[in-house]
Design a protein around this motif. Structure first.
Motif, PDB file in Angstrom:
ATOM      1  N   ARG A  16      -3.442 -23.089  17.618  1.00 33.27           N
ATOM      2  CA  ARG A  16      -4.054 -22.018  17.027  1.00 33.27           C
ATOM      3  C   ARG A  16      -5.482 -21.881  17.181  1.00 33.27           C
ATOM      4  NH1 ARG A  16      -2.738 -19.664  11.554  1.00 33.27           N
ATOM      5  NH2 ARG A  16      -0.580 -20.373  12.512  1.00 33.27           N
ATOM      6  N   TYR A  17      -6.366 -22.754  17.351  1.00 37.51           N
ATOM      7  CA  TYR A  17      -7.681 -22.721  17.564  1.00 37.51           C
ATOM      8  C   TYR A  17      -7.881 -23.463  18.919  1.00 37.51           C
ATOM      9  CZ  TYR A  17      -7.856 -21.867  12.701  1.00 37.51           C
ATOM     10  OH  TYR A  17      -7.684 -21.377  11.493  1.00 37.51           O
ATOM     11  N   ASN A  18      -8.159 -22.677  19.979  1.00 37.55           N
ATOM     12  CA  ASN A  18      -8.233 -22.996  21.430  1.00 37.55           C
ATOM     13  C   ASN A  18      -9.367 -23.366  21.940  1.00 37.55           C
ATOM     14  OD1 ASN A  18      -9.247 -20.755  21.740  1.00 37.55           O
ATOM     15  ND2 ASN A  18      -7.661 -19.580  22.732  1.00 37.55           N
ATOM     16  N   THR A  19     -10.304 -23.449  20.897  1.00 38.55           N
ATOM     17  CA  THR A  19     -11.737 -23.914  21.291  1.00 38.55           C
ATOM     18  C   THR A  19     -11.823 -25.535  20.910  1.00 38.55           C
ATOM     19  OG1 THR A  19     -12.454 -23.275  19.250  1.00 38.55           O
ATOM     20  CG2 THR A  19     -12.817 -21.635  21.074  1.00 38.55           C
ATOM     21  N   LEU A  20     -10.554 -26.153  20.462  1.00 35.91           N
ATOM     22  CA  LEU A  20     -10.504 -27.361  20.054  1.00 35.91           C
ATOM     23  C   LEU A  20      -9.623 -28.143  21.333  1.00 35.91           C
ATOM     24  CD1 LEU A  20      -9.883 -26.803  16.192  1.00 35.91           C
ATOM     25  CD2 LEU A  20     -12.278 -27.385  17.451  1.00 35.91           C
ATOM     26  N   GLY A  26      -7.131 -45.285  21.780  1.00 36.57           N
ATOM     27  CA  GLY A  26      -6.369 -46.479  20.844  1.00 36.57           C
ATOM     28  C   GLY A  26      -5.978 -46.005  19.612  1.00 36.57           C
ATOM     29  N   ASP A  27      -6.363 -46.523  18.512  1.00 33.63           N
ATOM     30  CA  ASP A  27      -5.700 -46.322  17.327  1.00 33.63           C
ATOM     31  C   ASP A  27      -6.560 -45.104  16.414  1.00 33.63           C
ATOM     32  OD1 ASP A  27      -8.248 -47.867  16.559  1.00 33.63           O
ATOM     33  OD2 ASP A  27      -7.056 -49.142  15.350  1.00 33.63           O
ATOM     34  N   GLN A  28      -7.390 -44.355  17.367  1.00 31.40           N
ATOM     35  CA  GLN A  28      -8.435 -43.249  16.728  1.00 31.40           C
ATOM     36  C   GLN A  28      -7.880 -42.118  17.587  1.00 31.40           C
ATOM     37  OE1 GLN A  28      -9.372 -41.424  14.419  1.00 31.40           O
ATOM     38  NE2 GLN A  28     -10.596 -42.980  13.568  1.00 31.40           N
ATOM     39  N   ALA A  29      -7.800 -40.983  16.873  1.00 35.79           N
ATOM     40  CA  ALA A  29      -7.501 -39.723  17.360  1.00 35.79           C
ATOM     41  C   ALA A  29      -8.576 -38.702  16.941  1.00 35.79           C
ATOM     42  CB  ALA A  29      -6.169 -39.107  17.230  1.00 35.79           C
ATOM     43  N   ILE A  30      -9.107 -37.959  17.676  1.00 35.57           N
ATOM     44  CA  ILE A  30     -10.269 -36.924  17.036  1.00 35.57           C
ATOM     45  C   ILE A  30      -9.962 -35.827  17.838  1.00 35.57           C
ATOM     46  CG2 ILE A  30     -12.711 -36.518  17.078  1.00 35.57           C
ATOM     47  CD1 ILE A  30     -12.994 -39.556  17.920  1.00 35.57           C
ATOM     48  N   VAL A  31      -9.866 -34.654  16.973  1.00 33.20           N
ATOM     49  CA  VAL A  31      -9.881 -33.072  17.475  1.00 33.20           C
ATOM     50  C   VAL A  31     -11.532 -32.717  17.302  1.00 33.20           C
ATOM     51  CG1 VAL A  31      -9.227 -30.902  16.795  1.00 33.20           C
ATOM     52  CG2 VAL A  31      -7.847 -32.896  16.402  1.00 33.20           C
ATOM     53  N   LYS A  32     -11.845 -32.210  18.435  1.00 29.14           N
ATOM     54  CA  LYS A  32     -13.331 -31.878  18.634  1.00 29.14           C
ATOM     55  C   LYS A  32     -13.424 -30.421  19.439  1.00 29.14           C
ATOM     56  CE  LYS A  32     -14.731 -35.408  20.654  1.00 29.14           C
ATOM     57  NZ  LYS A  32     -15.493 -36.423  21.429  1.00 29.14           N
ATOM     58  N   GLY A  33     -14.758 -29.923  19.229  1.00 30.77           N
ATOM     59  CA  GLY A  33     -14.860 -28.580  20.075  1.00 30.77           C
ATOM     60  C   GLY A  33     -15.768 -27.618  19.126  1.00 30.77           C
ATOM     61  N   THR A  47     -21.433 -20.453  15.046  1.00 31.52           N
ATOM     62  CA  THR A  47     -20.317 -21.322  15.674  1.00 31.52           C
ATOM     63  C   THR A  47     -20.820 -22.862  15.429  1.00 31.52           C
ATOM     64  OG1 THR A  47     -19.809 -19.749  17.303  1.00 31.52           O
ATOM     65  CG2 THR A  47     -19.112 -21.812  17.805  1.00 31.52           C
ATOM     66  N   TYR A  48     -19.985 -23.753  14.823  1.00 31.97           N
ATOM     67  CA  TYR A  48     -20.090 -24.886  14.547  1.00 31.97           C
ATOM     68  C   TYR A  48     -19.489 -25.893  15.656  1.00 31.97           C
ATOM     69  CZ  TYR A  48     -21.826 -23.526  10.172  1.00 31.97           C
ATOM     70  OH  TYR A  48     -22.524 -22.947   9.131  1.00 31.97           O
ATOM     71  N   GLN A  49     -20.152 -26.978  15.915  1.00 40.05           N
ATOM     72  CA  GLN A  49     -19.665 -28.207  16.819  1.00 40.05           C
ATOM     73  C   GLN A  49     -19.089 -29.259  15.944  1.00 40.05           C
ATOM     74  OE1 GLN A  49     -19.147 -28.022  20.081  1.00 40.05           O
ATOM     75  NE2 GLN A  49     -20.068 -25.886  19.943  1.00 40.05           N
ATOM     76  N   VAL A  50     -17.803 -29.285  15.907  1.00 42.81           N
ATOM     77  CA  VAL A  50     -17.033 -30.381  14.821  1.00 42.81           C
ATOM     78  C   VAL A  50     -16.411 -31.515  15.642  1.00 42.81           C
ATOM     79  CG1 VAL A  50     -17.248 -28.391  13.064  1.00 42.81           C
ATOM     80  CG2 VAL A  50     -15.089 -28.808  14.806  1.00 42.81           C
ATOM     81  N   ILE A  64     -11.705 -37.104   8.314  1.00 37.50           N
ATOM     82  CA  ILE A  64     -12.902 -37.071   8.073  1.00 37.50           C
ATOM     83  C   ILE A  64     -13.630 -36.305   9.073  1.00 37.50           C
ATOM     84  CG2 ILE A  64     -15.051 -38.592   8.435  1.00 37.50           C
ATOM     85  CD1 ILE A  64     -12.907 -40.908   8.136  1.00 37.50           C
ATOM     86  N   VAL A  65     -14.515 -35.332   8.677  1.00 36.80           N
ATOM     87  CA  VAL A  65     -15.157 -34.192   9.557  1.00 36.80           C
ATOM     88  C   VAL A  65     -16.668 -34.677   9.667  1.00 36.80           C
ATOM     89  CG1 VAL A  65     -15.600 -31.875   9.877  1.00 36.80           C
ATOM     90  CG2 VAL A  65     -13.513 -32.485   9.012  1.00 36.80           C
ATOM     91  N   TYR A  66     -17.115 -34.525  10.950  1.00 38.53           N
ATOM     92  CA  TYR A  66     -18.696 -34.477  11.474  1.00 38.53           C
ATOM     93  C   TYR A  66     -18.884 -33.101  12.222  1.00 38.53           C
ATOM     94  CZ  TYR A  66     -18.076 -39.686  10.744  1.00 38.53           C
ATOM     95  OH  TYR A  66     -17.840 -40.712  10.124  1.00 38.53           O
ATOM     96  N   GLU A  67     -20.288 -32.599  11.517  1.00 42.90           N
ATOM     97  CA  GLU A  67     -20.727 -31.569  12.164  1.00 42.90           C
ATOM     98  C   GLU A  67     -21.836 -32.114  13.221  1.00 42.90           C
ATOM     99  OE1 GLU A  67     -23.359 -28.906  13.682  1.00 42.90           O
ATOM    100  OE2 GLU A  67     -24.143 -30.039  12.022  1.00 42.90           O
ATOM    101  N   THR A  68     -21.410 -31.742  14.620  1.00 38.77           N
ATOM    102  CA  THR A  68     -22.026 -32.688  15.454  1.00 38.77           C
ATOM    103  C   THR A  68     -23.014 -31.860  16.299  1.00 38.77           C
ATOM    104  OG1 THR A  68     -20.577 -31.959  17.386  1.00 38.77           O
ATOM    105  CG2 THR A  68     -20.084 -34.088  15.760  1.00 38.77           C
ATOM    106  N   GLY A  69     -22.961 -30.551  15.970  1.00 38.36           N
ATOM    107  CA  GLY A  69     -24.218 -29.534  16.533  1.00 38.36           C
ATOM    108  C   GLY A  69     -25.804 -29.522  16.172  1.00 38.36           C
ATOM    109  N   GLY A  70     -25.739 -30.192  14.776  1.00 36.64           N
ATOM    110  CA  GLY A  70     -27.049 -30.226  14.264  1.00 36.64           C
ATOM    111  C   GLY A  70     -27.504 -29.020  13.417  1.00 36.64           C
TER     112      GLY A  70
END
Length: 232
Positions: A16-20, A26-33, A47-50, A64-70
């Motif tokens: 649905r969100y092709n920018t991600l 390992g035992d962690q999975a992260i959706v980012k973009g 536009t946020y980097q998450v 758990i969500v992080y906004e990574t673009g400052g």
């Protein structure tokens, strides 16, 4: 199974969100973009980097969500936790919303995008759309006061204790709150909505609130200065 479900839901989300994109380590999975915030009129607000991290209790807890673009200041006043993650909702409200499980797509549409839209609105106007809930214990007090429709903190704690022991008056009895309404038409649906909050979580909150009540009126008056919700 929880991680596998997150990965499966992540595939639906990325479709649905092709920018991600999905990253598995390992035992962690992260959706980012990147995640654009666009209103109903098609206006791009920001536009946020998450990064959306798998959480152990998923889907019965928010990822758990992080906004990574400052773009969002790393301070609690902007609803960023001390560990840098986004404070999207308090832990008690999350238990209610996730009691039947929540998909990543549902989380995106009902929680994360509205939260980011609210942040975008504040960036432009200086205020959140519909005000904001306070942080920490003040925010927890506000949550229970508003949800239980309590007139003060003492009543709120008393009603939380009823909720914790699942005290159910007869359907036709007059509600304990003093409204004069029947229980079934007054606080019964409110209690039923809040039943997903675990008893241990309720007792934890009750004990914290009791400390404020035992501290006396000067402490309560200081709390009152930090919230528009009447607690005294």
């Amino acid at each position: 199974m929880s991680l596998s479900l997150f990965i499966r839901d992540a595939s639906d989300l990325i479709e649905r969100y092709n920018t991600l994109e999905l990253e598995i380590d390992g035992d962690q999975a992260i959706v980012k973009g990147s995640l654009p915030v666009v209103d109903v009129d098609g206006k791009l607000w920001h536009t946020y980097q998450v990064e959306i991290w798998y959480a152990e209790n998923y889907p019965f807890a928010f990822p758990i969500v992080y906004e990574t673009g400052g773009s969002i200041p790393r301070i609690t006043d902007w609803h960023i936790n001390t560990n840098g993650s986004c404070c999207i909702d308090n832990e008690f409200s999350q238990q209610i919303k996730c009691c039947k499980g929540i998909s990543l797509l549902e989380f995106m549409q009902k929680e994360l995008l509205p939260w980011l839209a609210n942040q975008s609105y504040r960036r432009v106007t200086g205020n959140y759309v519909n005000g904001e809930q306070a942080h920490g214990d003040i925010g927890r007090i506000e949550f229970f006061m508003l949800e239980l429709k309590a007139p003060n903190l003492i009543s709120c704690v008393e009603w939380m204790l009823k909720l914790a022991v699942r005290e159910l008056p007869p359907r036709q009895s007059v509600c304990f709150c003093g409204s004069g309404e029947k229980w079934r038409k007054c606080h019964k649906p409110i209690f039923e909505k809040m039943y997903p909050i675990s008893i241990s979580a309720l007792h934890w909150a009750i004990n914290r609130f009791m400390k404020f009540l035992k501290a006396g009126r000067p402490i309560l008056e200081e709390i009152q200065k930090q919230t528009p919700v009447p607690i005294i």
